[in-house]
Motif scaffolding. Structure first.
Motif, PDB file in Angstrom:
ATOM      1  N   ARG A  97       0.801  -1.224   0.000  1.00 20.30           N
ATOM      2  CA  ARG A  97       0.000   0.000   0.000  1.00 20.30           C
ATOM      3  C   ARG A  97       0.835   1.276   0.000  1.00 20.30           C
ATOM      4  NH1 ARG A  97      -5.437  -1.324   3.440  1.00 20.30           N
ATOM      5  NH2 ARG A  97      -5.737  -3.381   2.544  1.00 20.30           N
ATOM      6  N   TRP A 101       2.385   6.985  -6.854  1.00 24.91           N
ATOM      7  CA  TRP A 101       2.844   8.225  -7.499  1.00 24.91           C
ATOM      8  C   TRP A 101       3.947   8.912  -6.690  1.00 24.91           C
ATOM      9  CZ3 TRP A 101      -2.096   7.235  -5.777  1.00 24.91           C
ATOM     10  CH2 TRP A 101      -2.471   7.860  -4.579  1.00 24.91           C
ATOM     11  N   HIS A 144       6.760   0.744  -7.957  1.00 26.46           N
ATOM     12  CA  HIS A 144       6.694  -0.316  -8.965  1.00 26.46           C
ATOM     13  C   HIS A 144       8.072  -0.802  -9.399  1.00 26.46           C
ATOM     14  CE1 HIS A 144       7.784   2.034 -12.598  1.00 26.46           C
ATOM     15  NE2 HIS A 144       7.294   3.040 -11.904  1.00 26.46           N
TER      16      HIS A 144
ATOM     17  N   SER B 142      -8.482   0.764   0.351  1.00 26.89           N
ATOM     18  CA  SER B 142      -7.161   0.537   0.935  1.00 26.89           C
ATOM     19  C   SER B 142      -6.363   1.837   0.997  1.00 26.89           C
ATOM     20  CB  SER B 142      -6.406  -0.539   0.158  1.00 26.89           C
ATOM     21  OG  SER B 142      -6.089  -0.085  -1.123  1.00 26.89           O
ATOM     22  N   TYR B 143      -6.569   2.741   0.023  1.00 19.28           N
ATOM     23  CA  TYR B 143      -5.904   4.047   0.089  1.00 19.28           C
ATOM     24  C   TYR B 143      -6.438   4.854   1.280  1.00 19.28           C
ATOM     25  CZ  TYR B 143      -3.715   3.690  -4.525  1.00 19.28           C
ATOM     26  OH  TYR B 143      -2.943   3.318  -5.584  1.00 19.28           O
ATOM     27  N   THR B 146      -5.181   3.465   4.500  1.00 23.02           N
ATOM     28  CA  THR B 146      -3.774   3.849   4.665  1.00 23.02           C
ATOM     29  C   THR B 146      -3.685   5.288   5.139  1.00 23.02           C
ATOM     30  OG1 THR B 146      -3.232   2.350   2.867  1.00 23.02           O
ATOM     31  CG2 THR B 146      -1.527   3.909   3.526  1.00 23.02           C
ATOM     32  N   GLN B 160      -3.847  14.462  -0.910  1.00 23.13           N
ATOM     33  CA  GLN B 160      -2.635  13.642  -1.049  1.00 23.13           C
ATOM     34  C   GLN B 160      -2.951  12.193  -1.411  1.00 23.13           C
ATOM     35  OE1 GLN B 160       0.521  15.027  -0.480  1.00 23.13           O
ATOM     36  NE2 GLN B 160       0.548  16.004   1.542  1.00 23.13           N
ATOM     37  N   PHE B 161      -4.183  11.754  -1.130  1.00 24.89           N
ATOM     38  CA  PHE B 161      -4.523  10.362  -1.405  1.00 24.89           C
ATOM     39  C   PHE B 161      -5.578  10.256  -2.505  1.00 24.89           C
ATOM     40  CE2 PHE B 161      -2.504  10.206   2.658  1.00 24.89           C
ATOM     41  CZ  PHE B 161      -1.916   8.959   2.751  1.00 24.89           C
ATOM     42  N   PRO B 164      -4.698  12.202  -6.239  1.00 26.26           N
ATOM     43  CA  PRO B 164      -3.767  11.495  -7.128  1.00 26.26           C
ATOM     44  C   PRO B 164      -4.202  10.075  -7.470  1.00 26.26           C
ATOM     45  CG  PRO B 164      -2.768  11.901  -4.966  1.00 26.26           C
ATOM     46  CD  PRO B 164      -4.062  12.627  -4.977  1.00 26.26           C
ATOM     47  N   ALA B 165      -4.903   9.408  -6.533  1.00 27.44           N
ATOM     48  CA  ALA B 165      -5.338   8.034  -6.815  1.00 27.44           C
ATOM     49  C   ALA B 165      -6.342   8.019  -7.966  1.00 27.44           C
ATOM     50  CB  ALA B 165      -5.947   7.399  -5.568  1.00 27.44           C
ATOM     51  N   PRO B 241       3.280   7.428 -15.313  1.00 34.87           N
ATOM     52  CA  PRO B 241       3.748   6.972 -14.004  1.00 34.87           C
ATOM     53  C   PRO B 241       2.653   6.306 -13.182  1.00 34.87           C
ATOM     54  CG  PRO B 241       3.659   9.368 -14.097  1.00 34.87           C
ATOM     55  CD  PRO B 241       3.423   8.865 -15.470  1.00 34.87           C
ATOM     56  N   LEU B 242       1.381   6.702 -13.410  1.00 29.50           N
ATOM     57  CA  LEU B 242       0.286   6.106 -12.647  1.00 29.50           C
ATOM     58  C   LEU B 242      -0.035   4.713 -13.147  1.00 29.50           C
ATOM     59  CD1 LEU B 242      -1.908   9.311 -12.591  1.00 29.50           C
ATOM     60  CD2 LEU B 242      -0.822   8.270 -10.616  1.00 29.50           C
ATOM     61  N   ALA B 244       2.039   2.741 -14.636  1.00 25.56           N
ATOM     62  CA  ALA B 244       3.179   1.851 -14.460  1.00 25.56           C
ATOM     63  C   ALA B 244       2.918   0.885 -13.313  1.00 25.56           C
ATOM     64  CB  ALA B 244       4.438   2.670 -14.181  1.00 25.56           C
ATOM     65  N   GLU B 245       2.253   1.389 -12.272  1.00 24.76           N
ATOM     66  CA  GLU B 245       1.918   0.552 -11.107  1.00 24.76           C
ATOM     67  C   GLU B 245       1.031  -0.611 -11.532  1.00 24.76           C
ATOM     68  OE1 GLU B 245       1.144  -0.532  -6.969  1.00 24.76           O
ATOM     69  OE2 GLU B 245       2.764   0.342  -8.086  1.00 24.76           O
ATOM     70  N   ALA B 248       2.967  -3.189 -13.505  1.00 27.33           N
ATOM     71  CA  ALA B 248       4.061  -3.884 -12.819  1.00 27.33           C
ATOM     72  C   ALA B 248       3.601  -5.210 -12.222  1.00 27.33           C
ATOM     73  CB  ALA B 248       4.633  -2.999 -11.722  1.00 27.33           C
TER      74      ALA B 248
END
Lengths: 267, 248
Positions: A97, A101, A144, B142-143, B146, B160-161, B164-165, B241-242, B244-245, B248
């Motif tokens: 988690r 970004w 990642h 889950s974000y 967290t 911040q969460f 961007p999410a 970049p978002l 990419a997660e 992966a």
């Protein structure tokens, strides 16, 4: 370097759970995730909640974290009833988690956004933590780009950042390969000694529980409750092949085995 | 690409030849006439102030819509009670065709660039709002968990969460929003302005000048086409970049 509980200067909190029940409604039916669970964790202790899936161990952890509320009973940490999450309780989930970004450094820094230590103090704490978990070289990496084990190290660093007095681990090594897993188990012990926090870890791995914990709470499902408590008096560092270790692991496995058989018969 | 060009060429040829029969040239004009008009406009500079005005109004409208739209979406996604309060009103406003508001806008703020910007913003707002709201509201629990265990308060969780999410959703809705802002501005110009591509179309149509109407449409089409391509590559670059997660 055997560490007896008495010898470390304890900063960890005590946890008292009394009569906690939690019911979920799944598809119109009531599922007793936890029924009348009581347990006590002493300051500075490392305990495991061990059991098969559905025994309510993760629900228990979420209640201690303040992410869920019990339907009955209460959870008291350091003398205060838990009603909401707090920075004094760090949490590591099975999936890391980390925010995708942000870099590793920024992820850990985010956990310090309320720390009254100034920007320099925060940066210094982040470096110290990344050093502690062996990720100094990856401060600028994005999640990642990390392996599973490295992501989990970063997640642990983030959880430790605000100097919590209780660390809650929800199957933190559950998704890792066995080699990485046993190495990180050693790391967890080292961090526990270093930070002197109380640790409550949820796991379904008997060997992991015996390797790490002072005490193991064995739980059983439907309804979720504590079936037995095992004191692990084997001194650290433990060896997984010692007779004591193997014997204890076996007796816990036996209980789980009987539990599973009984569950099959009643189903 | 080559095949698209071929199809276009074929259609243009069919149009050119077909328009010669009967009185159809009056209604349809011909590609040669339209091209001639476009050339004439760009040489004389006649079209540029109109196009510039439309683009300026679109950008202004888009800016307002993007800011207000994502802010409302974020506030409503962060607070279910705020969402319950505003959802009915927003839905009612959403279901009203924006063009029928144009006469009201003229009544309230007169003729000129202001009602054009207003209509552009209004057309764009709902696309941006609804697109972002869905993404922001459905940010994985889950974000949010967290954020809670890291001691994040309302604002930190939101900015911040959650924000961007939901980045990819917001980018997609902004892309659509820009196109709607452009088209909203043209609609506004058709009813409430004496400059811009929308005005040019109405003026040409009332002058029975089919070639000019079609030339204006060609300009609008080309700009929309260019915008879409620009936005697609911008979105790809920003979202890389978002995503990419996820890969992966």
């Amino acid at each position: 370097m055997a560490v007896a509980l008495e010898s470390i200067s304890v900063t960890g909190t005590s946890v008292e759970i009394s009569g906690v029940s939690r019911v979920f409604r799944v598809d119109g039916r009531e599922v007793n995730a936890l029924r009348d669970v009581s347990l006590t964790v002493r300051p500075g202790e490392f305990v495991s909640l061990l059991g098969p899936s559905g025994c309510g161990k993760s629900t228990m952890l979420r209640i201690i974290a303040g992410l869920d509320r019990p339907d009955a009973g209460e959870c008291v940490v350091d003398g205060a009833i838990v009603r909401a999450p707090s920075l004094s309780r760090g949490v590591v989930f099975q999936d890391h988690r980390l925010l995708p970004w942000l870099t590793v450094r920024e992820n850990v820094l985010l956990a310090l956004h309320k720390a009254p230590i100034g920007q320099d103090g925060r940066e210094a704490r982040v470096l110290e933590l990344l050093d502690l978990v062996g990720l100094s070289a990856f401060a600028g990496a994005k999640p990642h780009q990390l392996s599973g084990g490295m992501s989990q190290r970063a997640a642990i660093a983030r959880a430790l950042a605000p100097r919590p007095r209780l660390l809650l681990l929800d199957e933190p090594l559950g998704a890792l390969d066995s080699l990485t897993r046993s190495r990180l188990q050693g790391e967890l012990l080292r961090l526990w000694e270093h930070e002197k926090v109380t640790v409550i870890m949820v796991t379904h791995d008997v060997e992991e529980a015996v390797y790490l914990s002072n005490r193991v709470f064995v739980m059983e499902p439907r309804p979720g409750r504590v079936r037995g408590i095992f004191d692990v008096s084997i001194p650290y560092p433990r060896r997984r092949v010692d007779a004591d270790f193997v014997a204890l692991r076996q007796s816990i496995l036996d209980i789980l085995e009987r539990e599973a058989t009984a569950a099959e018969l009643t189903c | 690409m080559f095949r698209h060009g071929f199809t276009l060429l074929f259609l243009l040829a069919a149009w050119q030849l077909g328009a010669g029969f009967g009185a159809t040239a009056y209604y349809l004009s011909t590609p040669v006439q339209v091209a001639d008009r476009l050339l004439e406009w760009s040489m004389s500079g006649y079209v540029w102030p109109h196009l510039l005005s439309t683009i300026e109004c679109s950008l202004a409208g888009f800016g307002v819509a993007a800011f207000v739209g994502t802010l409302f979406a974020l506030a409503m996604a962060s607070s279910p009670s705020f969402a319950r309060l505003l959802e009915p009103a927003l839905f009612a406003a959403f279901s009203t065709p924006k063009i029928v508001i144009a006469p009201l806008l003229i009544l309230w703020i007169g003729v000129g660039t202001l009602p054009v910007i207003a209509l552009s913003a209004l057309s764009s707002f709902f696309v941006i709002f609804y697109g972002s709201y869905g993404g922001l509201r459905d940010v994985s629990g889950s974000y949010i968990d967290t954020a809670a265990v890291l001691g994040a308060g309302y604002w930190t969780t939101a900015f911040q969460f959650r924000l961007p999410a939901a980045g990819p959703y917001i980018l997609a809705s902004l892309t659509q929003g820009l196109i709607y802002a452009f088209h909203g501005a043209i609609l506004g110009e058709m009813t409430a302005s004496d400059t811009g591509m929308g005005y040019l179309i109405v003026y040409s149509a009332t002058s029975m000048d089919a070639a000019s109407v079609l030339a204006a449409l060609a300009v609008i089409g080309a700009v929309t086409f260019g915008l879409l391509h620009l936005l697609a590559s911008a979105t790809r670059a920003l979202a890389a970049p978002l995503n990419a997660e996820a890969l992966a």
